[in-house]
Design a protein around this motif. Structure first.
Motif, PDB file in Angstrom:
ATOM      1  N   LEU A  22       0.835  -1.209   0.000  1.00 28.96           N
ATOM      2  CA  LEU A  22       0.000   0.000   0.000  1.00 28.96           C
ATOM      3  C   LEU A  22       0.869   1.260   0.000  1.00 28.96           C
ATOM      4  CD1 LEU A  22      -2.730  -0.975   2.608  1.00 28.96           C
ATOM      5  CD2 LEU A  22      -2.993  -0.858   0.119  1.00 28.96           C
ATOM      6  N   GLU A  23       1.886   1.262   0.843  1.00 27.01           N
ATOM      7  CA  GLU A  23       2.779   2.412   0.902  1.00 27.01           C
ATOM      8  C   GLU A  23       3.503   2.603  -0.430  1.00 27.01           C
ATOM      9  OE1 GLU A  23       6.764   3.555   3.329  1.00 27.01           O
ATOM     10  OE2 GLU A  23       4.982   3.176   4.552  1.00 27.01           O
ATOM     11  N   ALA A  24       3.978   1.514  -1.005  1.00 23.14           N
ATOM     12  CA  ALA A  24       4.683   1.595  -2.290  1.00 23.14           C
ATOM     13  C   ALA A  24       3.774   2.132  -3.392  1.00 23.14           C
ATOM     14  CB  ALA A  24       5.236   0.223  -2.671  1.00 23.14           C
ATOM     15  N   ALA A  25       2.498   1.743  -3.376  1.00 20.25           N
ATOM     16  CA  ALA A  25       1.556   2.227  -4.390  1.00 20.25           C
ATOM     17  C   ALA A  25       1.407   3.745  -4.316  1.00 20.25           C
ATOM     18  CB  ALA A  25       0.192   1.559  -4.217  1.00 20.25           C
ATOM     19  N   LEU A  26       1.292   4.268  -3.123  1.00 18.73           N
ATOM     20  CA  LEU A  26       1.164   5.715  -2.965  1.00 18.73           C
ATOM     21  C   LEU A  26       2.455   6.434  -3.335  1.00 18.73           C
ATOM     22  CD1 LEU A  26      -0.879   5.916   0.349  1.00 18.73           C
ATOM     23  CD2 LEU A  26      -1.705   6.410  -1.961  1.00 18.73           C
ATOM     24  N   LEU A  27       3.572   5.920  -2.859  1.00 23.42           N
ATOM     25  CA  LEU A  27       4.849   6.597  -3.083  1.00 23.42           C
ATOM     26  C   LEU A  27       5.342   6.477  -4.519  1.00 23.42           C
ATOM     27  CD1 LEU A  27       6.695   5.793   0.255  1.00 23.42           C
ATOM     28  CD2 LEU A  27       5.464   7.880  -0.398  1.00 23.42           C
ATOM     29  N   ALA A  28       4.798   5.537  -5.298  1.00 18.59           N
ATOM     30  CA  ALA A  28       5.163   5.427  -6.711  1.00 18.59           C
ATOM     31  C   ALA A  28       4.568   6.567  -7.534  1.00 18.59           C
ATOM     32  CB  ALA A  28       4.715   4.077  -7.266  1.00 18.59           C
ATOM     33  N   ASP A  29       3.547   7.220  -7.000  1.00 20.26           N
ATOM     34  CA  ASP A  29       2.927   8.367  -7.684  1.00 20.26           C
ATOM     35  C   ASP A  29       3.806   9.598  -7.476  1.00 20.26           C
ATOM     36  OD1 ASP A  29       1.270  10.692  -8.224  1.00 20.26           O
ATOM     37  OD2 ASP A  29      -0.464   9.347  -8.157  1.00 20.26           O
ATOM     38  N   LYS A  30       4.184  10.259  -8.562  1.00 24.59           N
ATOM     39  CA  LYS A  30       5.068  11.428  -8.464  1.00 24.59           C
ATOM     40  C   LYS A  30       4.460  12.555  -7.631  1.00 24.59           C
ATOM     41  CE  LYS A  30       3.571  13.321 -12.943  1.00 24.59           C
ATOM     42  NZ  LYS A  30       2.315  13.720 -12.414  1.00 24.59           N
ATOM     43  N   ASP A  31       3.143  12.562  -7.479  1.00 26.19           N
ATOM     44  CA  ASP A  31       2.482  13.594  -6.668  1.00 26.19           C
ATOM     45  C   ASP A  31       2.636  13.342  -5.171  1.00 26.19           C
ATOM     46  OD1 ASP A  31       1.608  14.907  -8.926  1.00 26.19           O
ATOM     47  OD2 ASP A  31      -0.414  14.052  -8.856  1.00 26.19           O
ATOM     48  N   CYS A  32       3.097  12.174  -4.815  1.00 26.86           N
ATOM     49  CA  CYS A  32       3.171  11.796  -3.392  1.00 26.86           C
ATOM     50  C   CYS A  32       4.621  11.560  -2.981  1.00 26.86           C
ATOM     51  CB  CYS A  32       2.322  10.549  -3.158  1.00 26.86           C
ATOM     52  SG  CYS A  32       1.987  10.236  -1.418  1.00 26.86           S
ATOM     53  N   ASP A  33       5.451  12.542  -3.197  1.00 24.96           N
ATOM     54  CA  ASP A  33       6.867  12.452  -2.848  1.00 24.96           C
ATOM     55  C   ASP A  33       7.039  13.031  -1.444  1.00 24.96           C
ATOM     56  OD1 ASP A  33       9.592  12.540  -2.598  1.00 24.96           O
ATOM     57  OD2 ASP A  33       9.918  13.932  -4.251  1.00 24.96           O
ATOM     58  N   VAL A  34       7.291  12.156  -0.478  1.00 26.55           N
ATOM     59  CA  VAL A  34       7.439  12.623   0.900  1.00 26.55           C
ATOM     60  C   VAL A  34       8.905  12.680   1.323  1.00 26.55           C
ATOM     61  CG1 VAL A  34       5.131  11.877   1.614  1.00 26.55           C
ATOM     62  CG2 VAL A  34       7.069  10.312   1.860  1.00 26.55           C
ATOM     63  N   SER A  35       9.819  12.585   0.349  1.00 25.54           N
ATOM     64  CA  SER A  35      11.243  12.584   0.690  1.00 25.54           C
ATOM     65  C   SER A  35      11.714  13.927   1.237  1.00 25.54           C
ATOM     66  CB  SER A  35      12.074  12.197  -0.533  1.00 25.54           C
ATOM     67  OG  SER A  35      11.889  13.147  -1.573  1.00 25.54           O
ATOM     68  N   THR A  36      11.008  15.005   0.907  1.00 26.55           N
ATOM     69  CA  THR A  36      11.411  16.336   1.386  1.00 26.55           C
ATOM     70  C   THR A  36      10.419  16.909   2.392  1.00 26.55           C
ATOM     71  OG1 THR A  36      10.295  17.393  -0.488  1.00 26.55           O
ATOM     72  CG2 THR A  36      12.640  16.857  -0.757  1.00 26.55           C
ATOM     73  N   GLY A  37       9.581  16.065   2.937  1.00 25.22           N
ATOM     74  CA  GLY A  37       8.588  16.518   3.912  1.00 25.22           C
ATOM     75  C   GLY A  37       7.215  15.990   3.558  1.00 25.22           C
ATOM     76  N   TRP A  38       6.326  16.089   4.500  1.00 21.31           N
ATOM     77  CA  TRP A  38       4.974  15.563   4.319  1.00 21.31           C
ATOM     78  C   TRP A  38       4.093  16.580   3.617  1.00 21.31           C
ATOM     79  CZ3 TRP A  38       2.750  10.817   5.703  1.00 21.31           C
ATOM     80  CH2 TRP A  38       3.670   9.882   6.167  1.00 21.31           C
ATOM     81  N   LYS A  39       4.236  16.643   2.290  1.00 26.23           N
ATOM     82  CA  LYS A  39       3.362  17.503   1.484  1.00 26.23           C
ATOM     83  C   LYS A  39       3.154  16.837   0.136  1.00 26.23           C
ATOM     84  CE  LYS A  39       7.211  20.261  -0.119  1.00 26.23           C
ATOM     85  NZ  LYS A  39       7.880  21.493  -0.145  1.00 26.23           N
ATOM     86  N   LEU A  40       2.038  17.128  -0.468  1.00 23.43           N
ATOM     87  CA  LEU A  40       1.723  16.550  -1.766  1.00 23.43           C
ATOM     88  C   LEU A  40       2.098  17.532  -2.870  1.00 23.43           C
ATOM     89  CD1 LEU A  40      -1.809  15.074  -1.007  1.00 23.43           C
ATOM     90  CD2 LEU A  40       0.355  13.840  -1.157  1.00 23.43           C
ATOM     91  N   LEU A  41       2.510  16.980  -4.005  1.00 16.85           N
ATOM     92  CA  LEU A  41       2.840  17.798  -5.162  1.00 16.85           C
ATOM     93  C   LEU A  41       1.664  17.877  -6.130  1.00 16.85           C
ATOM     94  CD1 LEU A  41       6.421  16.342  -5.773  1.00 16.85           C
ATOM     95  CD2 LEU A  41       5.777  18.355  -4.419  1.00 16.85           C
ATOM     96  N   GLY A  42       0.619  17.108  -5.866  1.00 17.75           N
ATOM     97  CA  GLY A  42      -0.569  17.063  -6.709  1.00 17.75           C
ATOM     98  C   GLY A  42      -1.600  16.149  -6.057  1.00 17.75           C
ATOM     99  N   PRO A  43      -2.646  15.768  -6.808  1.00 19.20           N
ATOM    100  CA  PRO A  43      -3.748  14.994  -6.215  1.00 19.20           C
ATOM    101  C   PRO A  43      -3.449  13.524  -5.941  1.00 19.20           C
ATOM    102  CG  PRO A  43      -4.150  15.345  -8.540  1.00 19.20           C
ATOM    103  CD  PRO A  43      -2.914  16.140  -8.200  1.00 19.20           C
ATOM    104  N   CYS A  44      -2.372  12.975  -6.486  1.00 19.99           N
ATOM    105  CA  CYS A  44      -1.967  11.580  -6.221  1.00 19.99           C
ATOM    106  C   CYS A  44      -3.034  10.572  -6.664  1.00 19.99           C
ATOM    107  CB  CYS A  44      -1.623  11.393  -4.739  1.00 19.99           C
ATOM    108  SG  CYS A  44      -0.724   9.867  -4.365  1.00 19.99           S
ATOM    109  N   GLN A  45      -3.728  10.860  -7.758  1.00 20.80           N
ATOM    110  CA  GLN A  45      -4.820   9.995  -8.203  1.00 20.80           C
ATOM    111  C   GLN A  45      -4.358   8.615  -8.644  1.00 20.80           C
ATOM    112  OE1 GLN A  45      -8.305  10.635  -7.943  1.00 20.80           O
ATOM    113  NE2 GLN A  45      -7.244  12.014  -6.553  1.00 20.80           N
ATOM    114  N   GLN A  46      -3.203   8.517  -9.305  1.00 27.12           N
ATOM    115  CA  GLN A  46      -2.703   7.190  -9.708  1.00 27.12           C
ATOM    116  C   GLN A  46      -2.344   6.358  -8.478  1.00 27.12           C
ATOM    117  OE1 GLN A  46       0.524   8.205 -12.342  1.00 27.12           O
ATOM    118  NE2 GLN A  46      -0.786   8.086 -14.152  1.00 27.12           N
TER     119      GLN A  46
END
Length: 182
Positions: A22-46
């Motif tokens: 589940l974690e890998a599915a979310l983090l594979a989406d470019k909108d869900c990059d948490v490497s620089t902090g807990w913020k989204l770069l987009g809607p993370c729909q994929q």
């Protein structure tokens, strides 16, 4: 009194593999990059769709799909027309508006959910010593087909709890047996 429905005192290794997916599915989406902090770069729909599809394979067991139980169920009073309709309306739509950061926090919390390491427990506590300390009347109610929390594992936990009754739910709804209308 405690009634634990479809849960465990500690996630199994098999359960952690599910959580990791589940974690890998979310983090594979470019909108869900948490490497620089807990913020989204987009809607993370994929990522959310992949998350939902993983859940669709784990929330209900293979028997649910083999026996086509979805044909006898509905959502909001509308019967499912196909397996895909069940997955879309039960899982895809169930997660599409979720906050991916909340889901990541839930996954990480679940992964760390070991009662023997809970706050207030003596250091180096064992599962047996911690469960043996429970003084409440306990009812452990796993589903016999739950993919997350096996009934055999939960029965073993119950043997460590004084005044515990093991009352499995015999159902082809898997983990959703605790709330099949969700």
């Amino acid at each position: 009194r405690v009634a634990a429905v479809c849960g465990s005192a500690k996630p199994s290794d098999f359960n952690i593999v599910f959580l990791d997916s589940l974690e890998a599915a979310l983090l594979a989406d470019k909108d869900c990059d948490v490497s620089t902090g807990w913020k989204l770069l987009g809607p993370c729909q994929q990522g959310l769709k992949a998350f939902a599809r993983i859940y669709a394979g784990w929330g209900v067991p293979r028997q649910f799909y083999q026996k086509e139980i979805w044909r006898k169920s509905s959502r909001d009073g509308i019967a499912f027309s196909s397996r895909e309709d069940f997955v879309v309306r039960s899982y895809d739509n169930g997660f599409v508006n979720s906050n991916p950061l909340n889901l990541l926090a839930q996954v990480r919390t679940w992964r760390q959910g070991d009662i023997s390491t809970a706050y207030g427990m003596p250091s180096r506590s064992t599962m047996a010593s911690v469960l043996g300390r429970i003084s409440a009347r306990v009812y452990l109610m796993p589903c016999t087909t739950d993919s997350y929390f096996s009934a055999a594992d939960i029965e073993n936990e119950g043997q460590l709890i004084p005044n515990c009754r093991f009352l499995p739910i015999d159902s082809d709804w898997g983990h959703r047996a605790g709330d099949p209308h969700r």
